[in-house]
Design an enzyme around this catalytic site. Structure first.
Site, PDB file in Angstrom:
ATOM      1  N   GLU A  89     -41.629  60.577  28.686  1.00  9.80           N
ATOM      2  CA  GLU A  89     -41.403  59.745  27.494  1.00  9.80           C
ATOM      3  C   GLU A  89     -40.269  58.746  27.744  1.00  9.80           C
ATOM      4  O   GLU A  89     -40.368  57.568  27.372  1.00  9.80           O
ATOM      5  CB  GLU A  89     -41.066  60.624  26.287  1.00  9.80           C
ATOM      6  CG  GLU A  89     -42.257  61.326  25.672  1.00  9.80           C
ATOM      7  CD  GLU A  89     -41.911  61.975  24.338  1.00  9.80           C
ATOM      8  OE1 GLU A  89     -41.007  61.460  23.646  1.00  9.80           O
ATOM      9  OE2 GLU A  89     -42.547  62.988  23.988  1.00  9.80           O
TER      10      GLU A  89
ATOM     11  N   SER B  85     -50.320  73.198  40.527  1.00 10.39           N
ATOM     12  CA  SER B  85     -51.019  74.398  40.992  1.00 10.39           C
ATOM     13  C   SER B  85     -52.489  74.103  41.194  1.00 10.39           C
ATOM     14  O   SER B  85     -53.016  73.104  40.688  1.00 10.39           O
ATOM     15  CB  SER B  85     -50.919  75.567  39.986  1.00 10.39           C
ATOM     16  OG  SER B  85     -49.582  75.879  39.700  1.00 10.39           O
TER      17      SER B  85
ATOM     18  N   ASP C 294     -48.862  68.689  26.187  1.00  8.77           N
ATOM     19  CA  ASP C 294     -47.733  67.930  25.648  1.00  8.77           C
ATOM     20  C   ASP C 294     -47.014  68.773  24.604  1.00  8.77           C
ATOM     21  O   ASP C 294     -47.311  68.711  23.406  1.00  8.77           O
ATOM     22  CB  ASP C 294     -48.220  66.611  25.046  1.00  8.77           C
ATOM     23  CG  ASP C 294     -47.068  65.694  24.677  1.00  8.77           C
ATOM     24  OD1 ASP C 294     -45.903  66.104  24.856  1.00  8.77           O
ATOM     25  OD2 ASP C 294     -47.323  64.567  24.214  1.00  8.77           O
TER      26      ASP C 294
ATOM     27  N   ASP D 254     -41.432  66.616  22.471  1.00  6.31           N
ATOM     28  CA  ASP D 254     -41.312  65.295  21.851  1.00  6.31           C
ATOM     29  C   ASP D 254     -39.837  64.955  21.674  1.00  6.31           C
ATOM     30  O   ASP D 254     -39.042  65.801  21.236  1.00  6.31           O
ATOM     31  CB  ASP D 254     -41.983  65.267  20.464  1.00  6.31           C
ATOM     32  CG  ASP D 254     -43.441  64.816  20.533  1.00  6.31           C
ATOM     33  OD1 ASP D 254     -43.924  64.537  21.640  1.00  6.31           O
ATOM     34  OD2 ASP D 254     -44.085  64.766  19.469  1.00  6.31           O
TER      35      ASP D 254
END
Length: 824
Positions: free
Chosen positions: A195, A262, A334, A337
């Site tokens: 971000e 991974s 996600d 924030d």
């Protein structure tokens, strides 16, 4: 003169003898902490006698009468081999590194205090089941039993590092184990940094639409453009200065490109030659000596469990039981924030909320620093989460005056049941039970692949935040925290997490690639960890009608770069086979020789070949030329090749070829010009760095895997001894991943990859295999410090068996633990 020479000789011999005696004494003290695996010890905290059989690879097989005793044995074994690693991770989670390392780790401690990781771990004890608390308490008792043995048995302080740093070891507690999971989640988290980078690039570019070139979305439908950050957060970037240019010591957050990754894949009975199920898993993390992973077998009341553990936790995080196999990858969900919070100009302890200004929650925290005065921090929280320091994560460059930045993150939950979910997964008997057990898992976000004797499945596990439809940036940029639409509205139900069970094609897998294409807010993520390896994996899986344990091995160890195969024809399209041969000794001739080598190369990043080095140096130089004039100093943040960016530029998607023109020059440069100039740059760099004929180059000389000891690795001659180096194949985008450092004088040093590999075959479970990248012991003087690393480098494995007789065969030692007061 002769007398002077004799005296000089005597002085030299005396100094040599003193140095030898000092070295011998140092070795003796250090070697005292090597555990004796053939021992019979009386310890407190056991209900009944316990046996730890260490097989010929020093993998402990733990046999006890109760599950609690078995977890006790795991804690004991972890402490025997990894006591320094465990205490270092605990100090990191607690924000107490500076007590032993001084001011150089103060920034790391400050971050951990502000995130409040350890306090949240203590609060999460209330979210664990009774069975989990029993396991945590027994495990802690096992760790403390070994610490007590060290203190009373003159065992060299437990690890050689304790001779150089603070030797006091606080007793292990259940909260310490919960903090380990949160620390792992912090290391795997990538969205915070992404971000910030998106915001900085948005501010640097003259046209915000170009953001989708340099930071493109993963292929498939998704968000095509982002809002202009300067419009989203007015005043951001004005007068900003970079306050911290270097990564603090022992920083627990992975640098960009070096976050968790991974591979995992599974085949059902219809795609298996034996008619059983197969699963392969190799998690990718930063290389360290010792590796994070520790192999162990636990004989529980529900059956045997064997696989990879993390010292500090009573949990087989990757592995198999008699009925179930499981593996994980970083999901890139996600779950973070950033919020820009507006400070009340009349009261700096208040922040703006949808209901007006409200006071921040705060408390003091005293940071003790070795050889310096303590520092009192004031920890603060908004309604969205903890307030982060402006001088970290480059937040000062995107934060307007009169504002601060807070973090919303699922791992900051005080009711984190991830440990209970993990322990229930170990006891699950089939795929359905395994997926149900994972419901309580909070963080980190993972893709869990599971197999039983007949079925396969993969599901994203971990809490996914519920964002509102009106979120200004859809979680991709920091947003004003006082606007209700930008705030989280709880957590999505577990059923909303993507799941793939018993697919018609008979195979599931993930390489950190995009797993779903759902509309926001059910999107899972817009930032994924891979768009390249998945191409090679799909080809290898579909090239065979059925698979075997050996074909899964071949895929895990595959070193062909799909990125090289796709980019070289694009970038070099106008350079190959053009014109006559140039005179020997000219730059043109050198360029032609390099292109001739690459023309006959199949993209295999083999350590013995020159072509991988020429390719890697060329792409690195090319990306630098493409972005340096547009991004300025910000170009240094792009330390690894961005394949989708280069492809967009050379295919001129949406006008992306404009990146090839140097803004500051009068002429208009073409992408062919950039490709040619970048190749010349690369060849000059190669000549300066290696000074040999192109045909004599070895990729392995540049791509040496560095497993660095986190504390001893940077100390002169000690570092040379404690660090492990290996010439390796692979690269940034191969299935056998060896991610390069990307910076410094040796940018292609491999620093991130598969610290563990495992393949589980349920047609014959005891034919399953696994390996780690170093060894079981964290003691540099132990023969088990790096013995598995030699096998790992060669692509070999060791047996992963639950047969107790095979474990005892050629065992390196058997430790018998007897309850205190009950020795015969």
């Amino acid at each position: 003169m002769a007398a002077a020479i004799r005296w000089l000789f005597r002085i030299f011999v005396t100094l040599a003898l003193l140095a030898g005696l000092a070295s011998a004494a140092l070795y003796w003290f250090m070697a005292r902490s090597l555990p004796d695996y053939d021992a019979r010890l009386e310890v407190a905290g056991l209900d009944a006698p316990l046996e730890i059989v260490r097989d010929n690879s020093n993998v402990p097989h733990i046999f006890g009468e109760t599950d609690a005793d078995v977890f006790f044995g795991l804690g004991f074994a972890h402490a025997q081999d990894r006591l320094w690693q465990m205490t270092l991770m605990r100090r990191t989670a607690q924000g107490r590194l500076s007590e032993i390392f001084g001011a150089r780790t103060a920034a790391t401690d400050e971050l951990m205090r502000r995130l409040d990781i350890y306090n949240l771990a203590r609060q999460s004890l209330g979210a664990q089941s009774d069975e989990t608390m029993t396991a945590l308490e027994a495990y802690a008792a096992g760790v403390n039993a070994w610490v007590s043995e060290v203190n009373t048995g003159a065992r060299g302080r437990g690890a050689p590092e304790f001779w150089m740093f603070e030797p006091q070891i606080a007793p292990w507690s259940p909260a310490d184990s919960l903090a380990m999971i949160k620390l792992l989640a912090l290391n795997l988290g990538t969205h915070l940094g992404e971000e910030v980078l998106r915001a900085r690039v948005s501010l640097a570019l003259d046209d915000p639409e170009r953001l989708r070139d340099i930071l493109p979305d993963a292929p498939g439908q998704g968000v095509a453009a982002l809002p202009d950050y300067a419009a989203l957060v007015p005043g951001a970037g004005q007068g900003a200065t970079r306050l911290a240019a270097a990564t603090p010591d022992l920083w627990p957050v992975a640098e960009r490109g070096l976050g968790g990754a991974s591979n995992v894949w599974a085949a059902g009975p219809t795609r298996s030659a034996s008619g059983g199920t197969l699963l392969a898993n190799d998690p990718h993390l930063a290389f360290t000596a010792p590796t994070l992973w520790y192999l162990a077998r636990l004989e529980l009341s529900s059956g045997g469990v064997i696989g990879a553990t993390v010292p500090g936790m009573p949990l087989v995080l990757l592995g198999r039981s008699e009925r179930l196999g499981w593996g994980i990858t970083a999901s890139y969900a996600d779950d973070q924030d950033l919020h820009i919070e507006k400070v009340n100009p009349d009261n700096r302890n208040e922040l703006l909320t949808p209901e007006g200004f409200k006071p921040m929650r705060s408390r003091p925290s005293i940071l003790k620093i070795r050889d310096a005065d303590p520092v009192t921090l004031t920890l603060r929280w908004s309604e969205n989460g903890p307030i982060l320091p402006r001088r970290q994560f480059d937040l000062s460059e995107i934060t307007p005056p009169g504002h601060v930045v807070s973090l919303s993150w699922t791992a900051l939950s005080p009711e984190d049941g991830s440990m209970t979910a993990g322990l229930e997964l170990m006891r699950a008997g089939d795929v359905d039970a395994a997926l149900a057990a994972a419901e309580g898992f909070v963080a980190p976000g993972l893709n869990l692949a599971v197999i039983d004797a007949e079925r396969i499945a993969m599901k994203t596990i971990g809490a996914l935040p519920r964002r509102r439809d009106g979120h200004a940036s859809k979680g991709r940029l920091p947003t004003p925290g006082w606007i209700a639409e930008n705030r989280w509205d709880g957590i999505l139900p577990y059923d909303a997490n993507p799941v793939f069970a018993d697919p018609a094609g008979g195979i599931v897998g993930n390489t950190n690639n995009k797993v779903v294409d759902r509309p926001f807010p059910l999107h899972v993520s817009y930032h994924w960890g891979d768009t390249q390896r998945i191409q090679r994996w799909r080809r290898l899986m579909q090239n065979r009608e059925v698979h075997t344990r050996e074909s899964f091995m071949e895929a895990q160890l595959d070193t062909v770069s799909p990125t090289a195969r796709s980019l070289l024809p694009l970038v070099g399209a106008d350079l190959w086979f053009t014109g006559e041969a140039a005179p020997e000794g000219t730059p043109e001739r050198l360029r032609q020789r390099a292109l001739a080598l690459l023309a006959g190369w199949n993209g295999e990043m083999n350590e013995h070949l020159p072509e991988p080095l020429i390719y890697a140096a060329w792409m690195r130089a090319l990306q630098t030329r493409l972005i340096a004039d547009d991004l300025g100093p910000l170009a240094a943040e792009f330390t690894h090749l961005e394949p989708l960016f280069v492809e967009r530029v050379f295919r001129n998607i949406d006008g992306a070829a404009g990146w090839c023109d140097v803004v500051q020059s009068a002429r208009v440069e073409t992408c062919t010009d950039m490709a040619r100039l970048a190749l010349d740059d690369a060849l000059i760099w190669i000549d300066e760095r290696y000074g040999t004929a192109l045909e004599s180059l070895r990729w392995g000389d540049a791509h040496e895997a560095l497993h660095a000891h986190e504390t001893l690795g940077g100390i002169g001659g000690i570092g040379w001894f404690a660090n492990i180096r290996q010439s390796t194949s692979g690269g940034d985008n191969t299935l056998s991943r060896g991610l390069s450092r990307g910076t410094g004088t040796n940018p292609f040093t491999s620093v991130h990859g598969a610290g563990y590999r495992g393949i589980y075959d349920f047609a014959d479970p005891d034919s399953s295999v696994f390996i780690t990248s170093t060894g079981q012991s964290g003691h540099p003087l132990s023969r088990h410090y790096d013995d598995l690393g030699d096998l790992w480098r060669r692509g070999e494995y060791i047996p992963m068996t639950l047969d107790p007789d095979l474990a005892r065969a050629a065992a390196v030692g058997v430790t018998e633990l007897i309850p205190a007061g009950r020795a015969e």
